[in-house]
Design a protein around this motif. Structure first.
Motif, PDB file in Angstrom:
ATOM      1  N   MET A  30      10.874  50.984   6.361  1.00  0.00           N
ATOM      2  CA  MET A  30      12.174  51.022   7.032  1.00  0.00           C
ATOM      3  C   MET A  30      12.736  52.437   7.053  1.00  0.00           C
ATOM      4  N   ARG A  31      12.593  53.139   5.927  1.00  0.00           N
ATOM      5  CA  ARG A  31      13.066  54.526   5.879  1.00  0.00           C
ATOM      6  C   ARG A  31      12.256  55.407   6.835  1.00  0.00           C
ATOM      7  N   LYS A  32      10.930  55.224   6.842  1.00  0.00           N
ATOM      8  CA  LYS A  32      10.059  56.014   7.713  1.00  0.00           C
ATOM      9  C   LYS A  32      10.413  55.792   9.185  1.00  0.00           C
ATOM     10  N   MET A  33      10.821  54.572   9.506  1.00  0.00           N
ATOM     11  CA  MET A  33      11.220  54.232  10.870  1.00  0.00           C
ATOM     12  C   MET A  33      12.524  54.931  11.257  1.00  0.00           C
ATOM     13  N   GLY A  34      13.320  55.299  10.274  1.00  0.00           N
ATOM     14  CA  GLY A  34      14.603  55.933  10.556  1.00  0.00           C
ATOM     15  C   GLY A  34      15.792  55.010  10.354  1.00  0.00           C
ATOM     16  N   ALA A  35      15.547  53.799   9.848  1.00  0.00           N
ATOM     17  CA  ALA A  35      16.657  52.894   9.542  1.00  0.00           C
ATOM     18  C   ALA A  35      17.459  53.468   8.375  1.00  0.00           C
ATOM     19  N   GLN A  36      18.751  53.216   8.387  1.00  0.00           N
ATOM     20  CA  GLN A  36      19.644  53.759   7.354  1.00  0.00           C
ATOM     21  C   GLN A  36      19.823  52.751   6.217  1.00  0.00           C
ATOM     22  N   TYR A  37      19.630  53.211   4.997  1.00  0.00           N
ATOM     23  CA  TYR A  37      19.870  52.385   3.813  1.00  0.00           C
ATOM     24  C   TYR A  37      21.363  52.131   3.707  1.00  0.00           C
ATOM     25  N   GLU A  38      21.744  50.875   3.515  1.00  0.00           N
ATOM     26  CA  GLU A  38      23.162  50.531   3.434  1.00  0.00           C
ATOM     27  C   GLU A  38      23.592  50.026   2.072  1.00  0.00           C
ATOM     28  N   GLY A  39      22.634  49.661   1.233  1.00  0.00           N
ATOM     29  CA  GLY A  39      23.011  49.206  -0.094  1.00  0.00           C
ATOM     30  C   GLY A  39      22.142  48.057  -0.574  1.00  0.00           C
ATOM     31  N   THR A  40      22.400  47.660  -1.788  1.00  0.00           N
ATOM     32  CA  THR A  40      21.651  46.584  -2.422  1.00  0.00           C
ATOM     33  C   THR A  40      22.622  45.498  -2.885  1.00  0.00           C
ATOM     34  N   PHE A  41      22.372  44.279  -2.449  1.00  0.00           N
ATOM     35  CA  PHE A  41      23.139  43.127  -2.932  1.00  0.00           C
ATOM     36  C   PHE A  41      22.385  42.580  -4.136  1.00  0.00           C
ATOM     37  N   ARG A  42      22.991  42.679  -5.307  1.00  0.00           N
ATOM     38  CA  ARG A  42      22.333  42.253  -6.529  1.00  0.00           C
ATOM     39  C   ARG A  42      22.334  40.734  -6.655  1.00  0.00           C
ATOM     40  N   ARG A  43      21.195  40.193  -7.125  1.00  0.00           N
ATOM     41  CA  ARG A  43      21.017  38.743  -7.297  1.00  0.00           C
ATOM     42  C   ARG A  43      21.534  37.982  -6.084  1.00  0.00           C
ATOM     43  N   HIS A  44      21.035  38.351  -4.934  1.00  0.00           N
ATOM     44  CA  HIS A  44      21.574  37.894  -3.661  1.00  0.00           C
ATOM     45  C   HIS A  44      20.963  36.595  -3.161  1.00  0.00           C
ATOM     46  N   LYS A  82      23.310  51.433  17.536  1.00  0.00           N
ATOM     47  CA  LYS A  82      23.017  51.809  18.920  1.00  0.00           C
ATOM     48  C   LYS A  82      22.875  53.322  19.068  1.00  0.00           C
ATOM     49  N   GLU A  83      23.758  54.074  18.415  1.00  0.00           N
ATOM     50  CA  GLU A  83      23.687  55.532  18.527  1.00  0.00           C
ATOM     51  C   GLU A  83      22.516  56.136  17.746  1.00  0.00           C
ATOM     52  N   ASP A  84      21.969  55.394  16.779  1.00  0.00           N
ATOM     53  CA  ASP A  84      20.773  55.844  16.043  1.00  0.00           C
ATOM     54  C   ASP A  84      19.501  55.607  16.859  1.00  0.00           C
ATOM     55  N   TRP A  85      19.565  54.640  17.769  1.00  0.00           N
ATOM     56  CA  TRP A  85      18.368  54.155  18.437  1.00  0.00           C
ATOM     57  C   TRP A  85      17.559  55.243  19.153  1.00  0.00           C
ATOM     58  N   PRO A  86      18.154  56.175  19.910  1.00  0.00           N
ATOM     59  CA  PRO A  86      17.318  57.186  20.577  1.00  0.00           C
ATOM     60  C   PRO A  86      16.433  57.975  19.604  1.00  0.00           C
ATOM     61  N   GLY A  87      16.969  58.364  18.459  1.00  0.00           N
ATOM     62  CA  GLY A  87      16.181  59.088  17.462  1.00  0.00           C
ATOM     63  C   GLY A  87      15.119  58.221  16.816  1.00  0.00           C
ATOM     64  N   VAL A  88      15.474  56.974  16.507  1.00  0.00           N
ATOM     65  CA  VAL A  88      14.507  56.039  15.922  1.00  0.00           C
ATOM     66  C   VAL A  88      13.389  55.775  16.929  1.00  0.00           C
ATOM     67  N   ARG A  89      13.761  55.595  18.182  1.00  0.00           N
ATOM     68  CA  ARG A  89      12.769  55.349  19.240  1.00  0.00           C
ATOM     69  C   ARG A  89      11.795  56.520  19.352  1.00  0.00           C
ATOM     70  N   ARG A  90      12.333  57.748  19.377  1.00  0.00           N
ATOM     71  CA  ARG A  90      11.463  58.940  19.442  1.00  0.00           C
ATOM     72  C   ARG A  90      10.500  58.970  18.256  1.00  0.00           C
ATOM     73  N   GLY A  91      11.011  58.649  17.071  1.00  0.00           N
ATOM     74  CA  GLY A  91      10.161  58.644  15.888  1.00  0.00           C
ATOM     75  C   GLY A  91       9.056  57.601  15.950  1.00  0.00           C
ATOM     76  N   LEU A  92       9.394  56.409  16.429  1.00  0.00           N
ATOM     77  CA  LEU A  92       8.380  55.360  16.560  1.00  0.00           C
ATOM     78  C   LEU A  92       7.325  55.767  17.592  1.00  0.00           C
ATOM     79  N   LEU A  93       7.755  56.317  18.716  1.00  0.00           N
ATOM     80  CA  LEU A  93       6.805  56.747  19.744  1.00  0.00           C
ATOM     81  C   LEU A  93       5.894  57.865  19.231  1.00  0.00           C
ATOM     82  N   ALA A  94       6.457  58.778  18.431  1.00  0.00           N
ATOM     83  CA  ALA A  94       5.640  59.858  17.859  1.00  0.00           C
ATOM     84  C   ALA A  94       4.574  59.281  16.925  1.00  0.00           C
ATOM     85  N   ARG A  95       4.929  58.266  16.155  1.00  0.00           N
ATOM     86  CA  ARG A  95       3.955  57.636  15.258  1.00  0.00           C
ATOM     87  C   ARG A  95       2.870  56.915  16.031  1.00  0.00           C
TER      88      ARG A  95
END
Length: 191
Positions: free
Chosen positions: A144-158, A176-189
């Motif tokens: 998920m990190r490699k894809m460019g998704a942003q870590y938002e937190g951990t829900f403990r004992r969820h 939505k505003e992250d998507w162009p950069g994430v898309r470029r990264g996925l296409l590069a991979r």
């Protein structure tokens, strides 16, 4: 947001909305205990029909859109992924219940699947894509990190897993505003 079941395609994969006719082809592919190590419900062996029936029933009532994932180069079924927790009013959906056959893991299949799913989600009017995984599933978190998704937190004992333990759930998102950069990264991979 108008998210509807439909076949998604790109140069690498075809994702078909899950139907009953996929059951017997998918059954032996899901029969790998390692696939279900970190999940809330098992889908291997005797547990497959319960898992598959849940995927279909959630789709029938509009809470989920599951996909059988086919690799285009050889036409092989290589896994499953779904939109779930679909919220048109809030313009968001989660991408999850993702698993791949052993030989498809670590290949272009995952970035190609995420490219297809995220492209369709944002083209359908979404403002947010959500992804989550078990706190101990470091491989999934790294993807998920490699894809460019942003870590938002951990829900403990969820969430209760099929093993009976309460897992910590790690959350990521793509806006939505992250998507162009994430898309470029996925296409590069994929190139």
């Amino acid at each position: 947001m108008q998210l509807v079941p439909k076949t998604l395609e790109n140069d690498w994969l075809r994702l078909e909305p899950l139907q009953e006719h996929h059951r017997e082809t998918m059954r032996p592919l899901a029969d790998d205990p390692a696939t279900w190590e970190w999940t809330t419900l098992r889908g291997d062996g005797d547990h497959f029909d319960t898992w598959f029936d849940l995927m279909l029933s959630e789709q029938e009532v509009g809470r989920q859109i599951s996909h059988a994932i086919y690799r285009k180069e050889d036409g092989e079924l290589v896994g499953h992924s779904a939109y779930l927790v679909i919220s048109p009013r809030n313009k968001r959906a989660e991408i999850g219940w993702t698993w791949y056959t052993k030989e498809a893991r670590g290949t272009k299949v995952n970035p190609a699947a995420k490219l297809a799913l995220l492209s369709n989600l944002f083209e359908s009017g979404a403002e947010r894509a959500e992804l989550k995984t078990h706190g101990k599933n470091l491989h999934s978190q790294a993807a998920m990190r490699k894809m460019g998704a942003q870590y938002e937190g951990t829900f403990r004992r969820h969430t209760l897993t099929w093993k009976g333990d309460l897992r910590d759930t790690v959350w990521f998102s793509v806006l939505k505003e992250d998507w162009p950069g994430v898309r470029r990264g996925l296409l590069a991979r994929l190139s």
